[in-house]
Design an enzyme around this catalytic site. Structure first.
Site, PDB file in Angstrom:
ATOM      1  N   TYR A 159      -1.817  -1.019  11.036  1.00 38.89           N
ATOM      2  CA  TYR A 159      -2.078  -1.595   9.719  1.00 38.89           C
ATOM      3  C   TYR A 159      -0.945  -1.257   8.760  1.00 38.89           C
ATOM      4  CZ  TYR A 159      -3.630  -1.390   4.900  1.00 38.89           C
ATOM      5  OH  TYR A 159      -3.671  -1.492   3.534  1.00 38.89           O
TER       6      TYR A 159
ATOM      7  N   SER B 285       0.841  -1.189   0.000  1.00 38.74           N
ATOM      8  CA  SER B 285       0.000   0.000   0.000  1.00 38.74           C
ATOM      9  C   SER B 285       0.876   1.239   0.000  1.00 38.74           C
ATOM     10  CB  SER B 285      -0.853  -0.027   1.271  1.00 38.74           C
ATOM     11  OG  SER B 285      -1.403   1.240   1.527  1.00 38.74           O
TER      12      SER B 285
ATOM     13  N   LYS C  85       2.187  -3.618   6.762  1.00 39.90           N
ATOM     14  CA  LYS C  85       2.563  -3.615   5.337  1.00 39.90           C
ATOM     15  C   LYS C  85       4.067  -3.360   5.198  1.00 39.90           C
ATOM     16  CE  LYS C  85      -1.423  -4.527   3.507  1.00 39.90           C
ATOM     17  NZ  LYS C  85      -1.640  -5.843   2.881  1.00 39.90           N
TER      18      LYS C  85
HETATM   19  N1  UFG Z   1     -12.625  11.103   3.869  1.00 38.83           N
HETATM   20  C1  UFG Z   1     -13.572  12.014   4.263  1.00 38.83           C
HETATM   21  N2  UFG Z   1     -14.722  11.549   4.811  1.00 38.83           N
HETATM   22  C2  UFG Z   1     -14.986  10.209   4.983  1.00 38.83           C
HETATM   23  C3  UFG Z   1     -14.000   9.284   4.572  1.00 38.83           C
HETATM   24  C4  UFG Z   1     -12.814   9.771   4.023  1.00 38.83           C
HETATM   25  O1  UFG Z   1     -13.376  13.227   4.129  1.00 38.83           O
HETATM   26  O2  UFG Z   1     -16.029   9.857   5.502  1.00 38.83           O
HETATM   27  C5  UFG Z   1     -11.372  11.597   3.269  1.00 38.83           C
HETATM   28  C6  UFG Z   1     -10.154  11.227   4.070  1.00 38.83           C
HETATM   29  O3  UFG Z   1      -9.908  12.168   5.078  1.00 38.83           O
HETATM   30  C7  UFG Z   1      -9.087  11.205   2.995  1.00 38.83           C
HETATM   31  C8  UFG Z   1      -9.827  10.754   1.742  1.00 38.83           C
HETATM   32  O4  UFG Z   1     -11.203  10.966   2.013  1.00 38.83           O
HETATM   33  O5  UFG Z   1      -8.616  12.489   2.778  1.00 38.83           O
HETATM   34  C9  UFG Z   1      -9.624   9.296   1.428  1.00 38.83           C
HETATM   35  O6  UFG Z   1      -9.893   8.522   2.586  1.00 38.83           O
HETATM   36  P1  UFG Z   1     -10.033   6.947   2.544  1.00 38.83           P
HETATM   37  O7  UFG Z   1     -10.326   6.494   3.927  1.00 38.83           O
HETATM   38  O8  UFG Z   1     -10.947   6.535   1.462  1.00 38.83           O
HETATM   39  O9  UFG Z   1      -8.584   6.498   2.083  1.00 38.83           O
HETATM   40  P2  UFG Z   1      -7.185   6.692   2.807  1.00 38.83           P
HETATM   41  O10 UFG Z   1      -6.321   7.384   1.804  1.00 38.83           O
HETATM   42  O11 UFG Z   1      -7.277   7.286   4.124  1.00 38.83           O
HETATM   43  O12 UFG Z   1      -6.792   5.181   3.054  1.00 38.83           O
HETATM   44  C10 UFG Z   1      -6.537   4.329   1.988  1.00 38.83           C
HETATM   45  C11 UFG Z   1      -6.838   2.885   2.386  1.00 38.83           C
HETATM   46  C12 UFG Z   1      -5.970   2.444   3.507  1.00 38.83           C
HETATM   47  C13 UFG Z   1      -4.547   2.742   3.197  1.00 38.83           C
HETATM   48  C14 UFG Z   1      -4.358   4.162   2.778  1.00 38.83           C
HETATM   49  C15 UFG Z   1      -2.993   4.477   2.334  1.00 38.83           C
HETATM   50  O13 UFG Z   1      -8.166   2.765   2.797  1.00 38.83           O
HETATM   51  O14 UFG Z   1      -6.134   1.064   3.643  1.00 38.83           O
HETATM   52  O15 UFG Z   1      -5.204   4.448   1.689  1.00 38.83           O
HETATM   53  O16 UFG Z   1      -2.593   3.486   1.478  1.00 38.83           O
HETATM   54  F1  UFG Z   1      -3.778   2.536   4.293  1.00 38.83           F
END
Ligand code: UFG
Length: 336
Positions: A150, A125, A154
């Site tokens: 998590y 990831s 990785k």
């Molecule tokens: N976000 C919101 N509201 C929500 C959910 C997410 O504003 O309800 C925002 C988050 O703050 C972030 C973006 O949307 O800025 C993306 O969030 P995600 O949770 O969809 O994805 P992440 O980038 O945080 O996480 C993903 C994977 C993880 C992994 C990470 C980095 O879900 O498993 O990428 O690889 F660890």
């Protein structure tokens, strides 16, 4: 047909990869314990492809089970998806994450060694980079401390692969560093099935638009980005699935032991507000959202330099953010 073991093959990325493996003439053998996936997804893969799937129901930490089920099979490769992936939960239950995510890689490598199958694609990831100093992120960008247990599992799995490669056992391994997979198969027969309240942005958007959630909270608009919201590299899950097929093709074409790390992203960064606007415009749906406070552990911006994958794997993304948001919505509607 060449047999490819796919751990977690009923999961979100795993199921789309099984479809693309079959489209490319491979025979995926799924191992899944359905801890975060549903059995009907295996039927759906069969429906999309018209091919019967061999399924081993069980835990891939159970090497003995896999050895007994696979004893008469010649394996050409393995794609190891099976892992827990909820960032928040990993902070509450770190042992669960260490045991499963690291334990399963250990037992899969041991199994492959016994089966004389050197080829493995590992699901890593972009979380291994933490908040990188350099954007876009290239594979040699220095890793920062992981933001969650998590993420640390990785990083540890990548180290484990390196130690194993250095031991001279002849492994051929690619660790694919996924950016943010979104969307669903265009048939709307398979897609993401979040357990409970979704953690990730796109399933939260589609569930809100479907009326299952009252509103989406945007986690912070005071970041150092053009509109103040975080930036990610969102990749259509079908493009990501095809990157796995290209990885297996590549490993099978190589005759020397190797270990490499490859970013799998589009190369584009999009903000949370851009994703929302794009979702609304492509689907003609209004989304109820509000700006809230920052979420702990969120990285401000991260997107890939995807040129290494393009050169090494002869692979490129074909689908856009809009395609992904259209397919994600079609999938959500089909679940009603
Ligand atoms: N976000 C919101 N509201 C929500 C959910 C997410 O504003 O309800 C925002 C988050 O703050 C972030 C973006 O949307 O800025 C993306 O969030 P995600 O949770 O969809 O994805 P992440 O980038 O945080 O996480 C993903 C994977 C993880 C992994 C990470 C980095 O879900 O498993 O990428 O690889 F660890």
């Amino acid at each position: 047909m060449k047999n490819i073991l796919v751990t977690g093959g009923a999961g979100y990325i795993g199921s789309h990869t099984c479809v693309e493996l079959i489209n490319a003439g491979y025979n995926p053998i799924i191992v899944d314990n359905f801890s975060n996936s549903e059995k009907f997804i295996v039927d759906r893969i069969e429906e999309i492809t018209g091919q019967k799937i061999q399924l081993i129901e069980g835990d891939c930490v159970d090497e003995r089970l896999l050895l007994s089920k696979l004893k008469d099979i010649k394996l050409e490769g393995c794609i190891h998806f099976a892992a827990y992936k909820a960032v928040g939960e990993s902070a509450q239950q770190p042992l669960k994450y260490y045991q499963n995510n690291i334990g399963s890689l250990v037992s899969i490598l041991s199994l492959l060694e016994k089966m004389k199958c050197p080829n493995i694609v590992f699901s890593s990831s972009c979380t291994v980079y933490g908040q990188p100093d350099q954007l876009p992120v290239v594979e040699s960008t220095a890793m920062k401390p992981a933001e969650s247990p998590y993420g640390r599992t990785k990083q540890i799995c990548e180290n484990l692969l390196e130690d194993y490669y250095n031991s001279g056992k002849g492994v051929k391994a690619l660790a694919l560093r996924y950016f943010n997979p979104i969307g669903a198969h265009p048939s709307a027969l398979i897609g993401e099935l979040p357990l409970g309240v979704p953690n990730n942005l796109v399933p939260f958007i589609t569930q809100t638009a479907a009326g299952l959630r009252e509103k989406l909270t945007v986690f912070g608009n005071d970041y150092d980005t053009p509109d103040g919201t975080c930036i990610r590299d969102y990749i259509h899950v079908v493009d990501l699935a095809k990157a796995h097929v290209a990885s297996i093709d590549y490993l099978l074409s190589q005759n020397k032991s190797l270990l490499d790390h490859v970013n799998i992203g589009t190369g584009n960064g999009n903000s949370v507000l851009e994703v929302i606007e794009s979702f609304e415009s492509v689907n003609g749906v209004k989304l109820n959202y509000e700006i809230g406070s920052r979420r702990d552990g969120d990285v401000e911006k991260v997107y890939a330099d995807a040129s290494y994958a393009q050169n090494l794997l002869n692979w490129n993304t074909e689908l856009s953010l809009k395609d992904a948001l259209k397919d994600a919505w079609k999938w959500q509607v089909s679940l009603k």
